[in-house]
Write an enzyme that holds these catalytic residues in place. Structure first.
Site, mmCIF file in Angstrom:
data_model
loop_
_atom_site.group_PDB
_atom_site.id
_atom_site.type_symbol
_atom_site.label_atom_id
_atom_site.label_comp_id
_atom_site.label_asym_id
_atom_site.label_seq_id
_atom_site.Cartn_x
_atom_site.Cartn_y
_atom_site.Cartn_z
ATOM 1 C CD GLU A 164 -2.682 -1.424 2.467
ATOM 2 O OE1 GLU A 164 -2.752 -0.476 3.264
ATOM 3 O OE2 GLU A 164 -3.266 -2.504 2.660
ATOM 4 C CG ASN A 205 -0.871 -6.903 -1.108
ATOM 5 O OD1 ASN A 205 -1.646 -7.323 -1.972
ATOM 6 N ND2 ASN A 205 -1.198 -6.817 0.173
ATOM 7 C CG HIS A 241 -9.782 -5.624 1.704
ATOM 8 N ND1 HIS A 241 -10.005 -6.762 2.448
ATOM 9 C CD2 HIS A 241 -8.452 -5.388 1.781
ATOM 10 C CE1 HIS A 241 -8.864 -7.202 2.968
ATOM 11 N NE2 HIS A 241 -7.902 -6.388 2.573
ATOM 12 C CD GLU A 270 -4.514 -7.780 2.143
ATOM 13 O OE1 GLU A 270 -5.372 -7.069 2.710
ATOM 14 O OE2 GLU A 270 -3.299 -7.500 2.209
ATOM 15 C CG ASP A 272 -12.508 -8.884 3.021
ATOM 16 O OD1 ASP A 272 -11.819 -8.857 4.058
ATOM 17 O OD2 ASP A 272 -12.643 -7.906 2.267
HETATM 18 O O1 G3I Z 1 -2.470 -7.765 19.367
HETATM 19 C C1 G3I Z 1 -2.960 -6.543 19.949
HETATM 20 C C2 G3I Z 1 -3.486 -6.818 21.340
HETATM 21 O O2 G3I Z 1 -2.404 -7.217 22.184
HETATM 22 C C3 G3I Z 1 -4.152 -5.545 21.882
HETATM 23 O O3 G3I Z 1 -4.721 -5.826 23.146
HETATM 24 C C4 G3I Z 1 -5.243 -5.091 20.893
HETATM 25 C C5 G3I Z 1 -5.962 -3.847 21.353
HETATM 26 O O4 G3I Z 1 -5.157 -2.726 21.088
HETATM 27 O O5 G3I Z 1 -4.635 -4.811 19.615
HETATM 28 C C6 G3I Z 1 -4.075 -5.996 19.064
HETATM 29 O O6 G3I Z 1 -3.496 -5.687 17.830
HETATM 30 C C7 G3I Z 1 -4.470 -5.456 16.788
HETATM 31 C C8 G3I Z 1 -4.201 -6.458 15.646
HETATM 32 O O7 G3I Z 1 -5.050 -6.181 14.512
HETATM 33 C C9 G3I Z 1 -4.422 -7.909 16.091
HETATM 34 O O8 G3I Z 1 -5.762 -8.085 16.418
HETATM 35 C C10 G3I Z 1 -4.264 -4.026 16.264
HETATM 36 O O9 G3I Z 1 -4.649 -3.112 17.281
HETATM 37 C C11 G3I Z 1 -5.127 -3.808 15.020
HETATM 38 O O10 G3I Z 1 -4.824 -2.531 14.451
HETATM 39 C C12 G3I Z 1 -4.793 -4.883 13.981
HETATM 40 O O11 G3I Z 1 -5.649 -4.682 12.852
HETATM 41 C C13 G3I Z 1 -5.196 -5.352 11.671
HETATM 42 C C14 G3I Z 1 -4.894 -4.280 10.589
HETATM 43 O O12 G3I Z 1 -4.531 -4.929 9.348
HETATM 44 C C15 G3I Z 1 -3.749 -3.377 11.000
HETATM 45 O O13 G3I Z 1 -2.560 -4.124 11.128
HETATM 46 C C16 G3I Z 1 -6.309 -6.279 11.170
HETATM 47 O O14 G3I Z 1 -6.494 -7.339 12.106
HETATM 48 C C17 G3I Z 1 -5.933 -6.854 9.810
HETATM 49 O O15 G3I Z 1 -7.005 -7.627 9.270
HETATM 50 C C18 G3I Z 1 -5.601 -5.730 8.830
HETATM 51 O O16 G3I Z 1 -5.169 -6.333 7.624
HETATM 52 C C19 G3I Z 1 -4.818 -5.412 6.573
HETATM 53 C C20 G3I Z 1 -3.636 -5.996 5.827
HETATM 54 O O17 G3I Z 1 -2.574 -6.253 6.714
HETATM 55 C C21 G3I Z 1 -3.221 -5.085 4.685
HETATM 56 N N1 G3I Z 1 -4.360 -4.837 3.781
HETATM 57 C C22 G3I Z 1 -5.544 -4.278 4.481
HETATM 58 C C23 G3I Z 1 -5.978 -5.213 5.588
HETATM 59 C C24 G3I Z 1 -7.219 -4.684 6.276
HETATM 60 O O18 G3I Z 1 -6.927 -3.475 6.912
#
Ligand code: G3I
Length: 376
Positions: A164, A205, A241, A270, A272
Site C-alpha cells: 500500500e 501488494n 476488499h 486479501e 473479502d
Molecule cells: O495484538 C494486539 C493486542 O495485544 C491488543 O490488546 C489489541 C488492542 O489494542 O490490539 C491488538 O493488535 C491489533 C491487531 O489487529 C491484532 O488483532 C491491532 O490493534 C489492530 O490494528 C490490527 O488490525 C489489523 C490491521 O490490518 C492493521 O494491522 C487487522 O487485524 C488486519 O485484518 C488488517 O489487515 C490489513 C492488511 O494487513 C493489509 N491490507 C488491508 C488489511 C485490512 O486493513
C-alpha cells in the site's frame, strides 16, 4: 528480461511439476463423488487457495485449525509477521506467533505467503517515534528484512515486500519510509528481500488497484520502473476488499494482462466481500456470484496462481470492527458452515480446464517437496 525470469521460474517449476503430475494423477484415481476440499480442487486447476490466519483462533479453536488444514493450501499471517508484533523493540524480535503459523502450514502440507515487510501501518513506537538519520533507517530496514526473511527462508512461497505505497491518484503515499529514506525505499526493500531469499517471489501488494484506474496506472508505472532498474520484483497483489457492488471484471482482466505482460505474477491477495447486516439469502447469492466471477477471472489468466482471502470464517474477520454495520464477508459463517460463496468456489474449481503445462506462469512453492499444483 521477461525471457530471463521465465527461464528461472520454469526451471524451478519443472522440478515441482513432475512430482505434482504424480499427485494429480493419484488424486484423479481417488476422486470421490462428493466435491473435494477446495485445496484439492484448486490443485487440479494449478492454483493455491487460502486465507489470512490469526494466531489466537488457530491455537484456541480446534474447528478453526481443522477447517484451515482441510480446505486450504496456502496461508497468510494476518498480523503476526508485521513490524509491531515481530520487531517490538529495536534490538528485539518476537517470532513465537509467526513460527506457530509457519509450523502449522508445514505440518499440513500448506505453503505460506509472507505479509508484510514494509507498510505505513503496524509500525512499532520505537521506530515511529525514533529520530533516525536516513542511513540509520536504511540499516534498520535492511536488518529487519534480512532477519525476518532469513528466518523463514525456504518456508515462504512469496513475500508481500511493500504494502500500500500508492495513493488513489497514483502518487506515492506519504509514509515514514518515504519521508525518512525517499522513494528509493521501495527498490531497497525488494533488493534486501532478494538478498535474504533469492528464491522467494517478491510482491508489491495494494487495494483499490483491481480495475484499470489512476491507482493501478500509478502502480503499473511504479513496477515498470523497478523492472527497468533491475529490481527483483516478481508479482503484484490485488487485495479485493470489496462490497456487494463487486468490481468491473472486464477491467480486472485487462489489468491483470498488462501486469502479466511485464512478466509478473498476479496475486489475489486479501479477498473479502462485505455486506450490510443482517444478512439475507439474496445478498449471500450476490456474494457467491462475486467470489465466482473473481475466481473465473483468475483461472482464465495464466499468471494468476494464488487466490487468497482475508480470513475464511465470519467468526474472525476485520470487517465488523472496521466497517460498523457490515460483516459476513467470508466463505464460512460464524458456525463454520460453508456459505453459498464456498459452494460457488468449489463449483468453479471443479469445472476448471485441467492445467496445461506451460500455460500457467510461475509461482514457486518454497516447499517443493509438497507442491500443490505447480502447473507452469
Ligand atoms: O495484538 C494486539 C493486542 O495485544 C491488543 O490488546 C489489541 C488492542 O489494542 O490490539 C491488538 O493488535 C491489533 C491487531 O489487529 C491484532 O488483532 C491491532 O490493534 C489492530 O490494528 C490490527 O488490525 C489489523 C490491521 O490490518 C492493521 O494491522 C487487522 O487485524 C488486519 O485484518 C488488517 O489487515 C490489513 C492488511 O494487513 C493489509 N491490507 C488491508 C488489511 C485490512 O486493513
Amino acid at each position: 528480461m521477461i525471457q530471463h525470469r521465465w527461464i528461472r521460474h520454469v526451471g524451478v517449476l519443472a522440478s515441482c511439476w513432475s512430482i505434482a503430475l504424480f499427485e494429480i494423477s493419484a488424486h484423479a484415481q481417488s476422486t470421490n463423488t462428493d466435491l473435494s476440499p477446495l485445496r484439492d480442487l484448486a490443485s487440479q486447476c494449478g492454483i493455491w487457495i487460502g486465507p489470512a490466519v490469526a494466531y489466537d483462533p488457530l491455537t484456541g479453536e480446534a474447528i478453526y485449525a481443522d477447517t484451515l488444514g482441510r480446505e486450504f493450501s496456502i496461508l497468510t499471517p494476518e498480523n503476526d509477521m508485521k513490524w509491531a508484533p515481530i520487531h517490538p523493540q529495536q534490538f528485539q524480535y518476537s517470532f513465537e506467533r509467526a513460527d506457530a503459523l509457519v509450523a502449522f502450514a508445514g505440518a499440513n502440507g500448506m505453503t505460506v505467503h509472507g505479509h508484510t515487510l514494509v507498510w505505513h501501518s503496524a509500525i512499532p513506537s520505537w521506530l515511529s517515534s525514533g529520530s533516525f538519520t536516513r542511513d540509520e533507517m536504511i540499516d534498520i530496514l535492511r536488518d529487519h528484512i534480512y532477519t525476518v526473511v532469513g528466518r523463514y527462508n525456504g518456508s515462504i512461497a512469496a513475500w508481500d515486500v511493500v504494502n500500500e505505497a500508492v495513493n488513489d491518484d497514483g502518487s506515492l503515499r506519504s509514509t515514514l519510509w518515504l519521508s525518512s529514506i525517499g522513494p528509493e525505499y521501495l527498490d531497497l526493500a525488494f533488493r534486501f528481500a532478494s538478498d535474504a531469499d533469492p528464491n522467494a517471489p517478491l510482491v508489491y501488494n495494494d487495494y483499490g488497484n483491481e480495475s484499470i484506474n489512476a491507482k493501478s496506472n500509478g502502480i503499473y508505472d511504479l513496477v515498470s520502473g523497478m523492472l527497468a532498474r533491475g529490481v527483483p520484483i516478481h508479482g503484484v497483489g490485488f487485495q479485493f476488499h470489496i462490497t456487494l457492488g463487486g468490481i468491473d471484471l472486464a477491467s480486472f482482466a485487462q489489468n491483470m494482462q498488462r501486469f502479466a505482460d511485464l512478466g509478473l505474477g498476479i496475486y489475489i491477495s486479501e479477498l473479502d466481500v462485505r455486506m450490510q447486516l443482517p444478512v439475507t439469502s439474496e445478498n449471500f447469492a450476490t456474494q457467491a456470484n462475486i467470489y465466482a466471477g473473481i475466481l473465473d477471472a483468475c483461472l482464465a489468466q495464466p499468471a494468476c496462481r494464488v487466490f487468497q482471502m482475508w480470513g475464511f470464517t465470519d467468526a474472525h474477520s476485520w470487517v465488523p470492527s472496521s466497517f460498523p454495520g457490515y460483516g459476513a464477508a467470508l466463505i464460512f459463517d460464524e458456525m463454520y458452515q460453508p456459505k453459498p460463496a464456498y459452494d460457488a468456489l468449489a463449483q468453479g474449481l471443479s469445472q476448471c480446464p485441467s492445467p496445461v503445462v506451460g500455460a500457467k506462469s510461475s509461482h514457486r512453492s518454497a516447499n517443493v517437496s509438497k507442491p500443490l499444483a505447480p502447473a507452469q
